[in-house]
Design an enzyme around this catalytic site. Structure first.
Site, mmCIF file in Angstrom:
data_model
loop_
_atom_site.group_PDB
_atom_site.id
_atom_site.type_symbol
_atom_site.label_atom_id
_atom_site.label_comp_id
_atom_site.label_asym_id
_atom_site.label_seq_id
_atom_site.Cartn_x
_atom_site.Cartn_y
_atom_site.Cartn_z
ATOM 1 N N LEU A 244 52.230 -6.246 -45.160
ATOM 2 C CA LEU A 244 51.194 -6.503 -46.160
ATOM 3 C C LEU A 244 51.530 -7.777 -46.935
ATOM 4 C CD1 LEU A 244 50.272 -3.012 -47.699
ATOM 5 C CD2 LEU A 244 48.926 -4.410 -46.124
ATOM 6 N N CYS B 286 53.750 -13.326 -29.773
ATOM 7 C CA CYS B 286 53.261 -11.973 -29.497
ATOM 8 C C CYS B 286 51.900 -11.652 -30.099
ATOM 9 C CB CYS B 286 54.296 -10.967 -29.974
ATOM 10 S SG CYS B 286 55.909 -11.294 -29.279
ATOM 11 N N LYS C 264 58.366 -17.991 -38.111
ATOM 12 C CA LYS C 264 58.929 -17.116 -39.144
ATOM 13 C C LYS C 264 60.407 -17.456 -39.262
ATOM 14 C CE LYS C 264 60.339 -12.993 -36.760
ATOM 15 N NZ LYS C 264 60.157 -11.555 -36.674
HETATM 16 C C1 UGA Z 1 56.068 -8.768 -33.166
HETATM 17 C C2 UGA Z 1 56.171 -7.269 -33.478
HETATM 18 O O1 UGA Z 1 56.504 -7.083 -34.850
HETATM 19 C C3 UGA Z 1 57.232 -6.607 -32.607
HETATM 20 O O2 UGA Z 1 57.229 -5.201 -32.847
HETATM 21 C C4 UGA Z 1 56.905 -6.875 -31.133
HETATM 22 O O3 UGA Z 1 57.907 -6.359 -30.281
HETATM 23 C C5 UGA Z 1 56.812 -8.367 -30.902
HETATM 24 O O4 UGA Z 1 55.808 -8.930 -31.766
HETATM 25 C C6 UGA Z 1 56.439 -8.568 -29.448
HETATM 26 O O5 UGA Z 1 55.373 -8.130 -29.049
HETATM 27 O O6 UGA Z 1 57.284 -9.046 -28.678
HETATM 28 P P1 UGA Z 1 57.474 -10.967 -33.838
HETATM 29 O O7 UGA Z 1 56.360 -11.738 -33.209
HETATM 30 O O8 UGA Z 1 58.869 -11.299 -33.507
HETATM 31 O O9 UGA Z 1 57.311 -9.379 -33.518
HETATM 32 O O10 UGA Z 1 57.359 -11.154 -35.395
HETATM 33 P P2 UGA Z 1 56.807 -10.364 -36.675
HETATM 34 O O11 UGA Z 1 57.927 -10.138 -37.606
HETATM 35 O O12 UGA Z 1 56.022 -9.183 -36.291
HETATM 36 O O13 UGA Z 1 55.861 -11.470 -37.326
HETATM 37 C C7 UGA Z 1 54.746 -11.999 -36.610
HETATM 38 C C8 UGA Z 1 53.979 -12.966 -37.482
HETATM 39 O O14 UGA Z 1 53.308 -12.271 -38.529
HETATM 40 C C9 UGA Z 1 54.835 -14.026 -38.182
HETATM 41 O O15 UGA Z 1 54.180 -15.267 -38.121
HETATM 42 C C10 UGA Z 1 54.941 -13.538 -39.626
HETATM 43 O O16 UGA Z 1 55.098 -14.599 -40.541
HETATM 44 C C11 UGA Z 1 53.568 -12.879 -39.778
HETATM 45 N N1 UGA Z 1 53.559 -11.826 -40.818
HETATM 46 C C12 UGA Z 1 54.293 -10.693 -40.670
HETATM 47 C C13 UGA Z 1 52.761 -11.985 -41.941
HETATM 48 O O17 UGA Z 1 52.053 -13.004 -42.093
HETATM 49 N N2 UGA Z 1 52.741 -10.986 -42.876
HETATM 50 C C14 UGA Z 1 53.475 -9.854 -42.760
HETATM 51 O O18 UGA Z 1 53.386 -8.987 -43.655
HETATM 52 C C15 UGA Z 1 54.268 -9.706 -41.625
#
Ligand code: UGA
Length: 438
Positions: free
Chosen positions: A245, A255, A315
């Site tokens: 959130l 991903c 990230k």
């Molecule tokens: C994501 C999933 O979280 C994993 O469970 C999954 O295994 C992976 O994709 C995959 O399919 O291989 P990941 O892409 O490494 O993992 O990164 P996240 O931590 O999920 O973040 C993804 C993006 O969302 C980032 O750009 C992050 O900055 C953004 N984000 C995340 C937000 O903007 N707000 C949030 O609250 C959380």
């Protein structure tokens, strides 16, 4: 103690290396087959080609149990369980490109007594079609839920392990379950198509949560509410939960953008218009550009302005630049005539080719010196520790847009910097809105 099953891993990318190193740490002998000889050479020398915390140490510690090779026969000789961890990037049509998966399957062939364990994210139905073409090879869908930056920790402490098999392959499913058993996580055993769908639906749901809170943030900007307070208040409801959130510049990486697109296309290909997912994707695209309107409320024009970008990776704790918001933002800034100077603690090498016109600075402070505006793009912890009073003195115009709602607004404002964030108007702005409404 029983000898652990030897494991084969195809693909020394991010998923493959983490999977291989972690299974080796659990006591398995692991043979990793990678087609790029340079990568294999580097890994044999102990060099890890990606930035992932704890991974180099894990690979070094388990060197005796890990073999890297370009030779598929070496893998097939050693292992019965073959984990496929190759890329499935989007094609021009938005469907998943399965050519690397297909190449791996052709090379494996149809040997009896072996099981293919699919870790790569594939469209629902892929498993059944592979199974039809290779009837002697058992097939297990075991999607991965690791996050970049915390992948080793996620592997060792998973929320759940999903194992999908169709009738006839139960034994292979049990063997995969046994390999994960020491981790003590709940194991969801289901059919092939459902396992494939769990993966796509999980990522699509998390992406939906992010786009939802980003839209709430955009409304907060207009009505004088603070999205971080709103998220805190929402997240305490266990039906909603506090994670994913964080409003900001949208989701990137290898991903969420790919998997939301793939699920949308999967639905579209069977004649279903997945309306919600379309909106999630569109909101995310617009969110990456939102900073531009924030800048334009303070600067008449960006022509010949120097804009500092703090962070480039999609990230923190990764050097991955795939679908990073910084790519869209840098193009928009350059398109408006600005000069972009950036600093990222680890992604500079990965970013240089993708951002040929962006000047790379040696430190965050170097990027900020003389800047007319700064944008925090990636929430690297070291940015929170900057001396903002010093930054204010060194910028040509002390204006900062915090694209991740990462910094303490009071600290940055107290240093004399005009601070903007995503869905966090200042208390002064908020009371102005309230007065106007009275
Ligand atoms: C994501 C999933 O979280 C994993 O469970 C999954 O295994 C992976 O994709 C995959 O399919 O291989 P990941 O892409 O490494 O993992 O990164 P996240 O931590 O999920 O973040 C993804 C993006 O969302 C980032 O750009 C992050 O900055 C953004 N984000 C995340 C937000 O903007 N707000 C949030 O609250 C959380």
């Amino acid at each position: 103690m029983n000898e652990k099953q030897p494991i084969g891993v195809i693909g020394a990318g991010w998923v493959g290396l983490v999977t291989a190193a972690c299974f080796a740490d659990l006591g398995h002998r692991v043979v990793v087959r990678e087609i790029v000889p340079g990568k294999v050479d580097a890994l044999r020398r102990g060099e890890v080609p990606i930035h992932e915390p704890d991974l180099p140490e894990l690979i070094e510690r388990n060197g005796q149990r890990l073999t890297f090779t370009t030779d598929m026969a070496e893998l097939l000789d050693a292992a019965q369980l073959i984990f496929v961890c190759v890329q499935t990037p989007p094609t021009h049509s938005g469907d998943a490109d399965l050519s690397a998966v297909q190449r791996a399957i052709e090379e494996i062939g149809d040997p009896e007594g072996k099981a293919l364990v699919m870790k790569s994210t594939v469209p629902v139905g892929t498993g059944r079609s592979i199974r039809r073409d290779a009837p002697d090879l058992a097939y297990v869908s075991c999607p991965e839920f690791l996050r970049e930056g915390t992948a080793v920790r996620d592997f060792m402490g998973p929320d759940r392990i999903v194992i999908g098999v169709d009738p006839g392959d139960e034994r292979a499913g049990d063997e995969v379950a046994a390999a994960y058993e020491p981790l003590g996580a709940p194991i969801v055993q289901t059919d092939l198509a459902s396992a494939e769908m769990i993966k796509l639906a999980s990522n699509a749901y998390l992406a939906t949560k992010i786009s939802f809170i980003n839209e709430i943030a955009n409304v907060c900007d207009q009505v004088g509410a603070d999205v971080t307070e709103v998220a805190k208040g929402m997240g305490l409801d266990p039906r909603i939960g506090p994670r994913f959130l964080n409003a900001g510049l949208g989701f990137g990486g290898s991903c969420f953008p790919k998997d939301t697109q793939a699920l949308k296309m999967l639905a579209g290909n069977i004649g279903y218009h997945f309306q919600l997912l379309n909106s999630v994707i569109e909101v995310n695209e617009l969110q990456k550009r939102r900073v531009m309107s924030k800048l334009s409320t303070h600067l008449d024009s960006l022509v010949d302005k120097r804009v500092a970008m703090l962070g480039l990776a999609f990230k923190p704790d990764t050097d991955d630049m795939r679908e990073a918001s910084s790519l869209v933002l840098a193009s928009r800034l350059e398109g408006e005539g600005a000069t972009v100077v950036a600093f990222d603690p680890v992604a500079e090498d990965a970013a240089r080719e993708l951002l040929p016109n962006v000047k790379m600075a040696g430190s965050a402070l170097d990027a900020l010196v003389g800047a007319d505006a700064a944008i925090l793009v990636t929430e690297w912890p070291e940015f929170a520790a900057l001396d903002w009073a010093d930054v204010a003195k060194r910028m040509a115009n002390p204006l900062l847009v915090d694209g991740r709602n990462f910094l303490d607004p009071d600290v940055v404002r107290a240093a004399g910097i005009t601070y903007e964030a995503i869905g966090r108007p200042s208390i002064a702005d908020r009371s102005a809105v309230t007065k106007a409404e009275r």
